[in-house]
Design a protein around this motif. Structure first.
Motif, PDB file in Angstrom:
ATOM      1  N   MET A  56       0.818  -1.203   0.000  1.00 17.45           N
ATOM      2  CA  MET A  56       0.000   0.000   0.000  1.00 17.45           C
ATOM      3  C   MET A  56       0.856   1.259   0.000  1.00 17.45           C
ATOM      4  N   GLY A  57       2.141   1.096  -0.310  1.00 17.57           N
ATOM      5  CA  GLY A  57       3.006   2.256  -0.454  1.00 17.57           C
ATOM      6  C   GLY A  57       3.457   2.886   0.841  1.00 17.57           C
ATOM      7  N   GLY A  58       3.397   2.123   1.945  1.00 11.77           N
ATOM      8  CA  GLY A  58       3.822   2.651   3.228  1.00 11.77           C
ATOM      9  C   GLY A  58       5.300   2.428   3.481  1.00 11.77           C
ATOM     10  N   GLN A  59       5.725   2.701   4.703  1.00  6.90           N
ATOM     11  CA  GLN A  59       7.116   2.540   5.092  1.00  6.90           C
ATOM     12  C   GLN A  59       7.231   1.643   6.316  1.00  6.90           C
ATOM     13  N   LEU A  60       8.316   0.875   6.365  1.00  5.68           N
ATOM     14  CA  LEU A  60       8.582   0.033   7.519  1.00  5.68           C
ATOM     15  C   LEU A  60       9.435   0.814   8.519  1.00  5.68           C
ATOM     16  N   PRO A  81       0.801   5.441   4.089  1.00  9.32           N
ATOM     17  CA  PRO A  81       1.079   6.789   3.577  1.00  9.32           C
ATOM     18  C   PRO A  81       0.319   7.913   4.277  1.00  9.32           C
ATOM     19  N   ASP A  82      -0.836   7.624   4.860  1.00  8.04           N
ATOM     20  CA  ASP A  82      -1.582   8.686   5.531  1.00  8.04           C
ATOM     21  C   ASP A  82      -0.908   9.141   6.827  1.00  8.04           C
ATOM     22  N   ARG A  83       0.135   8.378   7.258  1.00 10.62           N
ATOM     23  CA  ARG A  83       0.900   8.659   8.480  1.00 10.62           C
ATOM     24  C   ARG A  83       0.052   8.546   9.737  1.00 10.62           C
ATOM     25  N   LYS A  84      -1.167   8.088   9.600  1.00  8.52           N
ATOM     26  CA  LYS A  84      -2.049   7.944  10.758  1.00  8.52           C
ATOM     27  C   LYS A  84      -2.340   6.484  11.099  1.00  8.52           C
ATOM     28  N   THR A  85      -2.005   5.583  10.176  1.00  8.70           N
ATOM     29  CA  THR A  85      -2.330   4.173  10.354  1.00  8.70           C
ATOM     30  C   THR A  85      -1.068   3.337  10.465  1.00  8.70           C
ATOM     31  N   ALA A  86      -0.995   2.518  11.508  1.00  8.46           N
ATOM     32  CA  ALA A  86       0.140   1.626  11.715  1.00  8.46           C
ATOM     33  C   ALA A  86      -0.323   0.175  11.628  1.00  8.46           C
ATOM     34  N   ILE A  87       0.557  -0.663  11.113  1.00  7.17           N
ATOM     35  CA  ILE A  87       0.275  -2.091  10.990  1.00  7.17           C
ATOM     36  C   ILE A  87       1.353  -2.846  11.751  1.00  7.17           C
ATOM     37  N   GLN A 124       4.726   8.743  16.684  1.00  5.12           N
ATOM     38  CA  GLN A 124       4.926   9.112  15.277  1.00  5.12           C
ATOM     39  C   GLN A 124       3.661   9.698  14.657  1.00  5.12           C
ATOM     40  N   GLY A 125       2.599   9.794  15.454  1.00  7.42           N
ATOM     41  CA  GLY A 125       1.362  10.390  14.970  1.00  7.42           C
ATOM     42  C   GLY A 125       0.280   9.395  14.593  1.00  7.42           C
ATOM     43  N   CYS A 126       0.548   8.109  14.714  1.00  8.57           N
ATOM     44  CA  CYS A 126      -0.447   7.097  14.344  1.00  8.57           C
ATOM     45  C   CYS A 126      -1.579   7.056  15.373  1.00  8.57           C
ATOM     46  N   ARG A 127      -2.799   6.940  14.869  1.00 10.44           N
ATOM     47  CA  ARG A 127      -3.958   6.846  15.749  1.00 10.44           C
ATOM     48  C   ARG A 127      -4.870   5.680  15.374  1.00 10.44           C
ATOM     49  N   HIS A 128      -4.583   5.044  14.258  1.00 14.15           N
ATOM     50  CA  HIS A 128      -5.375   3.885  13.844  1.00 14.15           C
ATOM     51  C   HIS A 128      -4.422   2.702  13.657  1.00 14.15           C
ATOM     52  N   LYS A 184      -6.792   7.442  24.046  1.00 13.55           N
ATOM     53  CA  LYS A 184      -8.237   7.621  23.870  1.00 13.55           C
ATOM     54  C   LYS A 184      -8.602   8.038  22.456  1.00 13.55           C
ATOM     55  N   GLU A 185      -7.621   8.510  21.689  1.00 13.98           N
ATOM     56  CA  GLU A 185      -7.861   8.902  20.298  1.00 13.98           C
ATOM     57  C   GLU A 185      -7.668   7.733  19.333  1.00 13.98           C
ATOM     58  N   CYS A 186      -7.168   6.635  19.826  1.00 15.16           N
ATOM     59  CA  CYS A 186      -6.754   5.522  18.963  1.00 15.16           C
ATOM     60  C   CYS A 186      -7.852   4.485  18.774  1.00 15.16           C
ATOM     61  N   THR A 187      -7.889   3.909  17.582  1.00 16.75           N
ATOM     62  CA  THR A 187      -8.782   2.794  17.285  1.00 16.75           C
ATOM     63  C   THR A 187      -7.952   1.604  16.815  1.00 16.75           C
TER      64      THR A 187
END
Length: 387
Positions: A56-60, A81-87, A124-128, A184-187
């Protein structure tokens, strides 16, 4: 010709994207102008981070965390890439493969490192979060992860309990006053394909404890401690449900996510297919290619290739599968949406030679080429005979 290629990894040999690229190369030898879309495929287990992130074009990203035995280990997770989602995969920090067989003992293995990965991603700014929780070495109910996130797990004297399931034995109070504020902001979307409750004969201690090194007396004790942990949790958080399907996943980590975070447990393959918009791609395709390292009777029990095949059949698309090997009962796949499957082995060889990445890549390309030559010939013969 539009083709969608979504193949699970050939574990120990090719990643999902490497296997897909090999198929693409083989097809292009026959149809050089084919429109071929290679999408990552995984079921939430090993390989999900790399497949989804790169696909999906992200970074490790790599960070140092605590392993199950309390030592330091480098763990990798992905940021989209949205910088908000971590896997991430919990096994990167708390997996059973990180613990030598002779040292496996769930009384002392911890999920603390899982929480450390989350803290790093949040910084790093991830919330999802999309999290695979298979392959754990732990049975601590997610206690360690929660401690890393700022939850204070206290004994009767107000001291922090130790890591591991032994911490559950001493747990007397849960204090959330200093939890990481951003939590509390994270899903959280949790890839979980087991339905075990937290406690009882089908709970995490009884079912999964033995493979993590638990002796029979340990299992009964851990189950009792889990019950008390659930009661403490319910007293503070009324929505806590130790009987929720999947609460017992990963040694109770499923319960921790459901109780202490904004989380939902979902099918791993469903998460991946949704995130990659696989169905949209399949709907526009003429042909779908899937597969995995080993096709067998278990494949039809909801594994990734069958998930792809079901989507394809929803749109009336033909499905071909490639695999490292196929057992006799793999023919069940033909009744579940895979029209034809082809093992890639092309000569007698050792398992080590077959799994060598260069050999597997070459075999996949060559097999794909010959299958698509057959399809091309069949199409030509159909035109000749008016079929």
């Amino acid at each position: 010709m539009k083709i969608v290629v979504a193949i699970d990894s050939f574990k120990g040999s090719l990643t999902s994207l490497e296997a897909g690229a090999a198929v693409r190369s083989g097809v292009l030898r026959v149809y050089p102008y084919a429109d071929i879309k290679v999408l990552p495929l995984a079921d939430g287990g090993e390989g999900t981070v790399e497949a989804l992130t790169l696909g999906m074009g992200g970074q490790l990203r790599t960070t140092e965390v605590t392993d199950p035995l309390g030592q330091k280990v480098r763990a990798q997770y992905g940021v989209l890439p949205d910088r908000k989602t971590a896997i991430l995969e919990m096994a990167a920090a708390a997996g059973i493969t990180l613990v030598p067989k002779e040292q496996r003992n769930p009384l002392y293995t911890t999920t603390y490192g899982v929480g450390e990965i989350l803290v790093d991603a949040i910084s790093q700014g991830c919330r999802h979060f999309i999290i695979g929780i298979g392959g754990s070495a732990t049975n601590d109910g997610g206690l360690g992860m929660l401690q890393a996130l700022g939850y204070k797990m206290l004994d009767s004297k107000g001291n922090s309990v130790p890591y591991g399931a032994i911490g559950l034995e001493k747990l007397a109070a849960i204090d959330d006053a200093e939890v990481l504020p951003e939590l509390k902001e994270c899903t959280f979307r949790i890839a979980c394909d087991v339905t075990n409750p937290l406690c009882g004969p089908k709970g995490c201690s009884a079912v999964f404890g033995p493979q993590k090194g638990a002796a029979p007396d340990m299992i009964s004790n851990m189950d009792l401690w889990m019950q008390r942990y659930a009661e403490l949790s319910q007293a503070k958080y009324p929505h806590a449900n130790p009987n929720a399907p999947g609460a017992g996943a990963a040694g109770g980590l499923g319960f921790a996510f459901l109780t202490f975070t904004k989380a939902a447990l979902e099918s791993g393959i469903a998460i991946v297919m949704t995130e990659t918009k696989l169905e949209e791609q399949i709907a526009r395709a003429d042909l779908v290619v899937t597969g995995e390292g080993r096709l067998d009777g278990q494949t039809v029990m909801g594994k990734a290739p069958i998930g792809v095949a079901r989507l394809a059949k929803k749109h009336a698309k033909p499905v071909i599968a490639f695999s490292g090997c196929a057992t006799p009962d793999a023919r069940l796949c033909n009744d579940h949406g895979i029209d034809a499957f082809f093992p890639i082995l092309r000569q007698v060889t050792t398992l080590t030679e077959a799994m060598e990445p260069k050999n597997a890549q070459q075999n996949t390309m060559d097999t794909a080429e010959q299958v698509f030559r057959l399809l091309k010939t069949s199409s030509q013969l159909g035109e000749i005979f008016g079929q």
